[in-house]
Design a protein around this motif. Structure first.
Motif, short mmCIF file in Angstrom:
data_model
loop_
_atom_site.label_atom_id
_atom_site.label_comp_id
_atom_site.label_asym_id
_atom_site.label_seq_id
_atom_site.Cartn_x
_atom_site.Cartn_y
_atom_site.Cartn_z
N LEU A 49 0.88 -1.01 -0.16
CA LEU A 49 -0.03 -0.04 0.01
C LEU A 49 0.99 1.47 -0.14
O LEU A 49 0.56 2.24 -0.58
N GLY A 50 1.88 1.22 0.67
CA GLY A 50 2.76 2.29 0.80
C GLY A 50 3.66 2.50 -0.51
O GLY A 50 3.63 3.60 -0.97
N LEU A 51 3.86 1.39 -1.31
CA LEU A 51 4.44 1.59 -2.77
C LEU A 51 3.61 2.36 -3.37
O LEU A 51 3.78 3.19 -4.13
N GLY A 52 2.32 1.96 -3.37
CA GLY A 52 1.21 2.54 -4.28
C GLY A 52 1.02 4.03 -3.90
O GLY A 52 0.83 5.00 -4.81
N TYR A 53 0.81 4.46 -2.61
CA TYR A 53 1.04 5.83 -2.26
C TYR A 53 2.17 6.60 -2.83
O TYR A 53 2.10 7.79 -3.11
N PHE A 54 3.41 5.91 -2.48
CA PHE A 54 4.66 6.62 -2.95
C PHE A 54 4.87 6.98 -4.32
O PHE A 54 5.03 8.03 -4.70
#
Length: 67
Positions: free
Chosen positions: A15-20
């Motif tokens: 999820l963090g990769l997507g936000y990043f």
């Protein structure tokens, strides 16, 4: 380390990769920083409840603080 920590870490990391990626492409600071935080924080937390709590808060921050 048990399987629950590993699976929650993978979930919040992806999820963090997507936000990043979204924050970088759009030039939005809040999703970029929350994405970076979501990718890094599972390495430092060993409690499942704390991991889930911090992950949910970091995942919800860009929704409430839009610019």
């Amino acid at each position: 380390m048990n399987a629950s920590l590993l699976l929650w870490g993978v979930l919040f990391g992806s999820l963090g990769l997507g936000y990043f990626v979204y924050g970088k492409k759009q030039g939005a600071v809040m999703p970029l920083l929350c994405g970076l935080g979501l990718m890094v924080f599972p390495y430092f937390i060993s409690s499942i409840w704390l991991l889930v709590g911090v992950g949910v808060v970091l995942a919800a921050l860009p929704y409430f603080f839009r610019r």
